[in-house]
Design a protein around this motif. Structure first.
Motif, PDB file in Angstrom:
ATOM      1  N   GLU A  99       0.669  -1.192  -0.002  1.00 50.76           N
ATOM      2  CA  GLU A  99       0.044   0.056  -0.033  1.00 50.76           C
ATOM      3  C   GLU A  99       0.821   1.194   0.111  1.00 50.76           C
ATOM      4  OE1 GLU A  99      -3.937  -1.623   1.993  1.00 50.76           O
ATOM      5  OE2 GLU A  99      -2.671  -0.695   3.507  1.00 50.76           O
ATOM      6  N   VAL A 100       1.743   1.371   0.671  1.00 45.51           N
ATOM      7  CA  VAL A 100       2.881   2.566   0.720  1.00 45.51           C
ATOM      8  C   VAL A 100       3.391   2.644  -0.349  1.00 45.51           C
ATOM      9  CG1 VAL A 100       4.919   3.301   1.787  1.00 45.51           C
ATOM     10  CG2 VAL A 100       3.212   2.256   3.257  1.00 45.51           C
ATOM     11  N   GLU A 101       3.758   1.537  -0.975  1.00 48.41           N
ATOM     12  CA  GLU A 101       4.448   1.714  -2.404  1.00 48.41           C
ATOM     13  C   GLU A 101       3.502   2.162  -3.455  1.00 48.41           C
ATOM     14  OE1 GLU A 101       5.411  -1.268  -5.940  1.00 48.41           O
ATOM     15  OE2 GLU A 101       5.255  -2.139  -4.238  1.00 48.41           O
ATOM     16  N   THR A 102       2.253   1.916  -3.506  1.00 49.23           N
ATOM     17  CA  THR A 102       1.244   2.572  -4.465  1.00 49.23           C
ATOM     18  C   THR A 102       0.977   4.016  -4.238  1.00 49.23           C
ATOM     19  OG1 THR A 102       0.064   0.341  -4.351  1.00 49.23           O
ATOM     20  CG2 THR A 102      -1.246   2.307  -5.243  1.00 49.23           C
ATOM     21  N   VAL A 103       0.852   4.356  -3.007  1.00 46.19           N
ATOM     22  CA  VAL A 103       0.761   5.663  -2.605  1.00 46.19           C
ATOM     23  C   VAL A 103       1.868   6.633  -3.153  1.00 46.19           C
ATOM     24  CG1 VAL A 103       0.323   7.410  -0.877  1.00 46.19           C
ATOM     25  CG2 VAL A 103      -1.052   5.247  -0.937  1.00 46.19           C
ATOM     26  N   LEU A 104       2.966   6.167  -2.675  1.00 47.57           N
ATOM     27  CA  LEU A 104       4.273   7.095  -3.071  1.00 47.57           C
ATOM     28  C   LEU A 104       4.611   7.203  -4.494  1.00 47.57           C
ATOM     29  CD1 LEU A 104       6.523   6.411   0.285  1.00 47.57           C
ATOM     30  CD2 LEU A 104       4.894   8.185  -0.156  1.00 47.57           C
ATOM     31  N   VAL A 105       4.448   6.007  -5.138  1.00 50.18           N
ATOM     32  CA  VAL A 105       4.675   5.860  -6.560  1.00 50.18           C
ATOM     33  C   VAL A 105       3.759   6.745  -7.371  1.00 50.18           C
ATOM     34  CG1 VAL A 105       4.474   4.500  -8.648  1.00 50.18           C
ATOM     35  CG2 VAL A 105       5.846   3.717  -6.626  1.00 50.18           C
ATOM     36  N   HIS A 106       2.508   6.797  -7.049  1.00 53.93           N
ATOM     37  CA  HIS A 106       1.379   7.717  -7.566  1.00 53.93           C
ATOM     38  C   HIS A 106       2.027   9.161  -7.349  1.00 53.93           C
ATOM     39  CE1 HIS A 106      -2.502   9.426  -8.739  1.00 53.93           C
ATOM     40  NE2 HIS A 106      -2.378  10.102  -7.806  1.00 53.93           N
ATOM     41  N   VAL A 211      -5.633   3.605  -1.502  1.00 50.35           N
ATOM     42  CA  VAL A 211      -4.893   2.550  -2.422  1.00 50.35           C
ATOM     43  C   VAL A 211      -6.038   1.930  -3.625  1.00 50.35           C
ATOM     44  CG1 VAL A 211      -3.833   0.277  -2.473  1.00 50.35           C
ATOM     45  CG2 VAL A 211      -3.062   2.137  -1.069  1.00 50.35           C
ATOM     46  N   ASN A 212      -7.246   1.633  -2.795  1.00 50.60           N
ATOM     47  CA  ASN A 212      -8.282   1.260  -3.705  1.00 50.60           C
ATOM     48  C   ASN A 212      -8.688   2.213  -4.826  1.00 50.60           C
ATOM     49  OD1 ASN A 212      -8.282  -1.395  -2.578  1.00 50.60           O
ATOM     50  ND2 ASN A 212      -9.732  -0.889  -0.991  1.00 50.60           N
ATOM     51  N   THR A 213      -8.691   3.258  -4.479  1.00 46.40           N
ATOM     52  CA  THR A 213      -9.029   4.369  -5.428  1.00 46.40           C
ATOM     53  C   THR A 213      -8.006   4.583  -6.441  1.00 46.40           C
ATOM     54  OG1 THR A 213     -10.063   5.978  -3.910  1.00 46.40           O
ATOM     55  CG2 THR A 213      -9.416   6.794  -5.745  1.00 46.40           C
ATOM     56  N   ILE A 214      -6.657   4.695  -6.173  1.00 51.34           N
ATOM     57  CA  ILE A 214      -5.568   4.556  -7.012  1.00 51.34           C
ATOM     58  C   ILE A 214      -5.693   3.425  -8.134  1.00 51.34           C
ATOM     59  CG2 ILE A 214      -3.132   4.594  -7.327  1.00 51.34           C
ATOM     60  CD1 ILE A 214      -2.835   6.186  -4.813  1.00 51.34           C
ATOM     61  N   ARG A 215      -5.929   2.266  -7.474  1.00 54.15           N
ATOM     62  CA  ARG A 215      -5.875   1.241  -8.278  1.00 54.15           C
ATOM     63  C   ARG A 215      -6.895   1.090  -9.336  1.00 54.15           C
ATOM     64  NH1 ARG A 215      -3.714  -2.988  -3.398  1.00 54.15           N
ATOM     65  NH2 ARG A 215      -1.576  -2.506  -3.541  1.00 54.15           N
ATOM     66  N   GLY A 216      -8.220   1.428  -8.627  1.00 57.47           N
ATOM     67  CA  GLY A 216      -9.276   1.917  -9.360  1.00 57.47           C
ATOM     68  C   GLY A 216      -8.794   2.738 -10.953  1.00 57.47           C
ATOM     69  N   GLN A 218      -6.146   3.087 -12.235  1.00 50.03           N
ATOM     70  CA  GLN A 218      -5.184   2.443 -13.252  1.00 50.03           C
ATOM     71  C   GLN A 218      -5.976   1.359 -14.155  1.00 50.03           C
ATOM     72  OE1 GLN A 218      -2.694   0.394 -10.222  1.00 50.03           O
ATOM     73  NE2 GLN A 218      -1.607   1.957  -9.811  1.00 50.03           N
ATOM     74  N   ASP A 219      -7.091   1.026 -13.772  1.00 52.54           N
ATOM     75  CA  ASP A 219      -7.818   0.126 -14.778  1.00 52.54           C
ATOM     76  C   ASP A 219      -8.731   1.166 -15.715  1.00 52.54           C
ATOM     77  OD1 ASP A 219      -6.882  -1.901 -13.614  1.00 52.54           O
ATOM     78  OD2 ASP A 219      -8.438  -2.120 -11.979  1.00 52.54           O
ATOM     79  N   GLN A 220      -8.692   2.399 -15.623  1.00 48.65           N
ATOM     80  CA  GLN A 220      -9.697   3.239 -16.403  1.00 48.65           C
ATOM     81  C   GLN A 220      -8.621   4.240 -16.900  1.00 48.65           C
ATOM     82  OE1 GLN A 220     -12.715   5.240 -14.134  1.00 48.65           O
ATOM     83  NE2 GLN A 220     -12.300   3.889 -12.329  1.00 48.65           N
ATOM     84  N   SER A 221      -9.087   4.149 -18.160  1.00 47.51           N
ATOM     85  CA  SER A 221      -8.470   5.236 -19.194  1.00 47.51           C
ATOM     86  C   SER A 221      -8.816   6.804 -18.816  1.00 47.51           C
ATOM     87  CB  SER A 221      -9.035   4.889 -20.876  1.00 47.51           C
ATOM     88  OG  SER A 221      -8.213   5.947 -21.615  1.00 47.51           O
ATOM     89  N   GLY A 222      -7.622   7.742 -18.942  1.00 44.40           N
ATOM     90  CA  GLY A 222      -7.781   8.887 -18.667  1.00 44.40           C
ATOM     91  C   GLY A 222      -7.770   9.334 -17.082  1.00 44.40           C
ATOM     92  N   GLN A 223      -7.675   8.448 -16.403  1.00 45.58           N
ATOM     93  CA  GLN A 223      -7.558   8.640 -14.892  1.00 45.58           C
ATOM     94  C   GLN A 223      -6.171   8.196 -14.281  1.00 45.58           C
ATOM     95  OE1 GLN A 223     -10.482   9.498 -13.136  1.00 45.58           O
ATOM     96  NE2 GLN A 223     -11.323   9.577 -14.856  1.00 45.58           N
ATOM     97  N   GLY A 224      -6.097   9.002 -13.249  1.00 45.04           N
ATOM     98  CA  GLY A 224      -4.702   8.588 -12.322  1.00 45.04           C
ATOM     99  C   GLY A 224      -3.679   9.575 -12.769  1.00 45.04           C
ATOM    100  N   ALA A 225      -2.428   9.308 -12.450  1.00 41.85           N
ATOM    101  CA  ALA A 225      -1.265  10.209 -12.760  1.00 41.85           C
ATOM    102  C   ALA A 225      -1.186  10.411 -14.285  1.00 41.85           C
ATOM    103  CB  ALA A 225      -0.112   9.563 -12.011  1.00 41.85           C
ATOM    104  N   GLY A 226      -0.888  11.525 -14.593  1.00 43.44           N
ATOM    105  CA  GLY A 226      -0.709  11.659 -15.889  1.00 43.44           C
ATOM    106  C   GLY A 226      -1.660  12.070 -17.055  1.00 43.44           C
ATOM    107  N   SER A 227      -2.968  11.892 -16.095  1.00 42.62           N
ATOM    108  CA  SER A 227      -4.396  12.417 -16.894  1.00 42.62           C
ATOM    109  C   SER A 227      -4.393  13.757 -16.386  1.00 42.62           C
ATOM    110  CB  SER A 227      -5.363  11.592 -16.196  1.00 42.62           C
ATOM    111  OG  SER A 227      -5.505  11.835 -14.959  1.00 42.62           O
ATOM    112  N   PRO A 228      -5.368  14.647 -17.390  1.00 45.13           N
ATOM    113  CA  PRO A 228      -5.460  16.150 -17.170  1.00 45.13           C
ATOM    114  C   PRO A 228      -6.104  16.199 -16.003  1.00 45.13           C
ATOM    115  CG  PRO A 228      -6.020  15.585 -19.462  1.00 45.13           C
ATOM    116  CD  PRO A 228      -5.784  14.022 -18.632  1.00 45.13           C
ATOM    117  N   VAL A 229      -5.734  17.412 -15.119  1.00 41.91           N
ATOM    118  CA  VAL A 229      -6.292  17.667 -13.739  1.00 41.91           C
ATOM    119  C   VAL A 229      -6.257  19.111 -13.649  1.00 41.91           C
ATOM    120  CG1 VAL A 229      -6.060  17.675 -11.263  1.00 41.91           C
ATOM    121  CG2 VAL A 229      -5.380  15.466 -12.611  1.00 41.91           C
ATOM    122  N   ASP A 230      -7.426  19.698 -13.444  1.00 41.00           N
ATOM    123  CA  ASP A 230      -7.489  21.209 -13.202  1.00 41.00           C
ATOM    124  C   ASP A 230      -7.489  21.325 -11.750  1.00 41.00           C
ATOM    125  OD1 ASP A 230      -8.132  23.817 -13.116  1.00 41.00           O
ATOM    126  OD2 ASP A 230     -10.449  23.547 -13.547  1.00 41.00           O
TER     127      ASP A 230
END
Length: 251
Positions: A99-106, A211-216, A218-230
């Motif tokens: 879990e720590v890895e998932t959060v810090l890598v994000h 962590v569950n949110t981040i992993r979710g 990762q399964d969706q296009s245009g979500q998570g790190a690298g996606s456009p955020v205002d």
């Protein structure tokens, strides 16, 4: 010349063989018997000794500032290993797995995409317990629950290393992670703008939820790190400001 067996002798031999097979099967199928029959006390003793030696080599029994146990070594049968950071040129970051890895890598990935492109050597994860000050936020690195991003650019004790727009992104990242990470720029006397630490204790449900949110994502296009955020949108800025106030009050 072989003497033929009588019918009675044949039946007696068959009965004996059948009974013997049944007894043998029941003994093999009985865990207790199998364990007793095949137990190797010397092997068990050696395995226990190896486990104790491994524990003594890795664990300190001392918590870091945020309550996670510091470890003496990394990449060596503990819980702290060098993990990849997808989408960046980093060779990896040494953090607590799971879990720590998932959060810090994000967090590192969002920094790379939205604040400044990272290069090899820009992120420092785990540090040996002997190189950190116990009881201070930097000790979180020794438990694999914190990273320093560009520590040479943002030295400990210095303030104002980030431009206002960059700070806006940092605040947004922290709010997106629901406060499970604390920024070293909010540490008051011990300010360290390069430092980002897990801010919940082991087993805290908030960490699992994030962590569950981040992993979710990762399964969706245009979500998570690298996606456009205002990050300047009103809801996101309000959430970031509320978290900043809460974390500053909690020290």
């Amino acid at each position: 010349m072989t003497t033929p067996l009588s019918r009675r002798a044949v039946l007696r031999r068959a009965t004996f063989i059948t009974a013997g097979a049944a007894i043998g099967s029941s003994l093999v199928a009985t865990p207790g018997h199998a364990a007793v029959k095949h137990a190797d006390p010397d092997g068990v003793r050696k395995a226990t000794q190896r486990a104790r030696q491994r524990r003594d080599r890795v664990l300190t029994g001392i918590p870091s500032k945020n309550g996670w146990e510091m470890e003496k070594v990394a990449d060596d049968h503990g819980t702290i290993y060098t993990r990849p950071v997808p989408g960046t040129p980093l060779e990896g970051v040494t953090v607590r797995m799971g879990e720590v890895e998932t959060v810090l890598v994000h967090l590192i990935r969002r920094f790379h995409y939205e604040i400044g492109e990272l290069r090899r050597g820009d992120v420092v994860g785990w540090r040996s317990p002997g190189t950190v000050r116990k009881g201070l936020p930097e000790s979180n690195q020794a438990s694999g629950t914190a990273v320093q991003i560009r520590p040479d650019h943002y030295p400990a004790g210095a303030r104002g290393g980030f431009f206002p727009q960059q700070q806006l992104v940092i605040r947004d990242i922290l709010a997106e992670l629901d406060g499970v990470v604390r920024w070293g720029g909010d540490q008051g006397r011990w300010t360290d703008e390069a430092l980002f630490s897990i801010d919940v204790k082991p087993g805290d449900i908030r960490l699992a939820d994030v962590v569950n949110t981040i992993r979710g994502w990762q399964d969706q296009s245009g979500q998570g790190a690298g996606s456009p955020v205002d990050v300047a949108s009103r809801p996101r800025r309000e959430a970031a400001a509320a978290l900043e106030l809460r974390q500053r009050k909690s020290g």
